[in-house]
Design a protein around this motif. Structure first.
Motif: not given
Ligand SMILES: Nc1ncnc2c1ncn2[C@@H]1O[C@H](COP(=O)(O)OP(=O)(O)OP(=O)(O)O)[C@@H](O)[C@H]1O
Ligand SMILES: [Mg+2]
Length: 359
Positions: A5, A28, A31-32, A35, A80-81, A84
Motif C-alpha cells: 500500500l 499505511l 493497513l499493509d 492486508r 486498502f479495500t 486486498v
C-alpha cells in the motif's frame, strides 16, 4: 508485481493524483499488515467455522480510523479495500449497513427467532472476511447495543472490520441519553479495533474546491462542470442512493458517494420534506451538488420554502454547496410572499460560494 500500500500511495503521489501527507503515510503500515493477513488467511476457515479439530486462528484487530473532515480517511480505506486481493470483502456506508441489519432483524423476529441478531450475523459472515464501514456514527443507544454485539459476532467468525469516523470512540454518542449504557460499547470497540487518529492538518476536500467555481447560472449548461466536480471529489465513483432514517421514515438522496451527494432541486424541494429531513441530509453530506434551482415565486411557494429550509440546514452544518440555478442568488426570488425572507437565503448562498467557506 505485487505492490505494498505504501508503494501504491507513493506512486499516486508521484503521478500527481495525491499530495504527499506524512500523517496518511503513517497509517499505511498498519493497513499493509492487515492486508497481508487477509490475503494469507482469507480462504482458511476461521473462528466458528473452523471445525472441531482445526487449529483456531484468531483474526488480528481491525482498524478504527478517525479524524477531521476531508483528511483522507475514506481515501485510505478505499486504497486498502481495493488492494486486498480476496473475493470476500465488502465496503459499505455505515447507514446502508445499519439499514440492512435492521431489515434482517425485522425478518428474523417475524420468523420468531429468539435471538434475532444471530441469524443476521450468520448470513453476513457466511461469505465475508473483510468489512469496511465508512462514516461510522452512533446516534441512538439501541444501535450502539446492536453494533456492539454484531461486531463481537463478526470478529468471532473471523471477519476483520475497518471503519472511519470523525470522532474518537469516546465521543461517539457524546451527549446521548443513557450514556452509561453506551460505555461497554466503547470498551468493545477498543477490544476489537485498533484506534488510530489521522492527524493530517489538511482538509483535502476543501483544498480541491478552493478557487473552483461552485455556483453556475443559467443551469442549462452546467451539467459537464458539475460532473467534473463530482468525479474529482468521488474519484469517479458512480454513486448510489443513500437512504437516511428520519423519525421512522427514510429520506433518499438519489446519488451519494464518499460524503458527496448529487440531486436536483426537484428531488429535494418538490417532495413533502421538512426540517428534520433536511437536517438529516445536511448531517450526512459534506458536499451537496444541487442542480436546476429554478426561478422561484409565489406560484411555487412550497418549493421555495423548502429550499430556504434546506439552505439553512446546509449552512448550519457547513456543508459545501455546488449549485446550478436559473439566475444569481439575489434574482432567484424577487416577488411574492416570502421574498423578503429569501434575502437571507440569497445572502447565505453568496457566503457559501466563498473559497474558504465550510470545512
Ligand atoms: N493526500 C491527498 N492529496 C490529494 N487529495 C486527497 C488526499 N487525501 C485525500 N484527498 C482527496 O480529498 C477528498 C477528501 O478525502 P476523504 O473523502 O478521504 O476524506 P475523509 O477523511 O473521509 O473525510 P470525511 O470525514 O468528510 O468523510 C477526496 O476527494 C480525496 O480523494
Ligand atoms: Mg469519509
Amino acid at each position: 508485481m505485487r505492490k505494498t500500500l505504501t508503494q501504491i500511495y507513493e506512486s499516486r503521489v508521484a503521478s500527481g493524483d495525491l499530495r504527499a501527507d506524512p500523517a496518511q503515510h503513517a497509517v499505511l503500515p498498519a493497513l499493509d499488515s492487515l492486508r497481508d493477513w487477509l490475503e494469507q488467511n482469507a480462504s482458511r476457515k476461521i473462528g466458528l467455522f473452523a471445525g472441531l479439530f482445526a487449529k483456531p486462528i484468531t483474526p488480528p484487530k481491525g482498524l478504527y480510523l478517525w479524524g477531521g473532515v476531508g483528511r483522507g480517511k475514506s481515501m485510505l480505506m478505499d486504497l486498502f479495500t481495493d488492494a486486498v486481493a480476496i473475493p470476500n470483502k465488502r465496503r459499505v456506508h455505515f447507514h446502508a449497513f445499519m439499514q440492512e441489519v435492521h431489515h434482517g432483524l425485522h425478518a428474523a423476529r417475524k420468523r420468531g427467532a429468539e435471538d434475532a441478531l444471530a441469524p443476521v450475523a450468520d448470513a453476513m459472515t457466511r461469505d465475508l472476511r473483510l468489512l469496511a464501514l465508512d462514516e461510522m456514527q452512533i446516534t441512538d443507544i439501541t444501535d450502539a447495543m446492536i453494533v456492539g454485539r454484531l461486531f463481537q459476532l463478526l470478529t468471532a467468525a473471523g471477519v476483520v472490520i475497518v471503519t472511519t469516523s470523525n470522532r474518537p470512540p469516546e465521543d461517539l454518542y457524546k451527549d446521548g441519553l443513557n450514556r452509561a449504557l453506551f460505555l461497554p460499547f466503547i470498551a468493545q470497540l477498543r477490544e476489537k479495533l485498533d484506534i488510530c487518529e489521522l492527524e493530517s492538518p489538511t482538509d483535502y476536500r476543501q483544498h480541491r474546491l478552493t478557487g473552483a467555481q461552485v455556483y453556475f447560472h443559467p443551469a442549462g449548461k452546467a451539467g459537464p462542470a458539475l460532473t467534473a466536480i463530482w468525479s474529482d471529489l468521488t474519484g469517479g465513483a458512480p454513486g448510489e442512493p443513500l437512504n437516511l432514517p428520519v423519525n421512522g421514515r427514510t429520506v433518499t438522496l438519489p446519488r451519494f458517494a464518499n460524503g458527496v451527494a448529487r440531486a436536483t432541486f426537484w428531488d429535494l424541494c418538490a417532495k413533502p420534506l421538512g426540517p428534520a429531513d433536511f437536517l438529516a441530509i445536511a448531517q450526512n453530506t459534506r458536499v451537496l451538488i444541487l442542480e436546476d434551482i429554478p426561478q422561484l415565486s409565489a406560484s411555487n411557494y412550497n418549493e421555495a420554502k423548502r429550499f430556504v429550509t434546506l439552505i439553512d440546514a446546509l449552512y448550519e452544518a457547513k456543508v459545501r454547496l455546488i449549485a446550478s440555478a436559473a439566475d444569481i442568488p439575489e434574482r432567484l426570488y424577487i416577488e411574492g410572499a416570502g421574498s423578503f425572507e429569501f434575502e437571507r437565503t440569497a445572502s447565505r448562498l453568496r457566503e457559501m460560494q466563498a473559497a474558504d467557506w465550510g470545512g
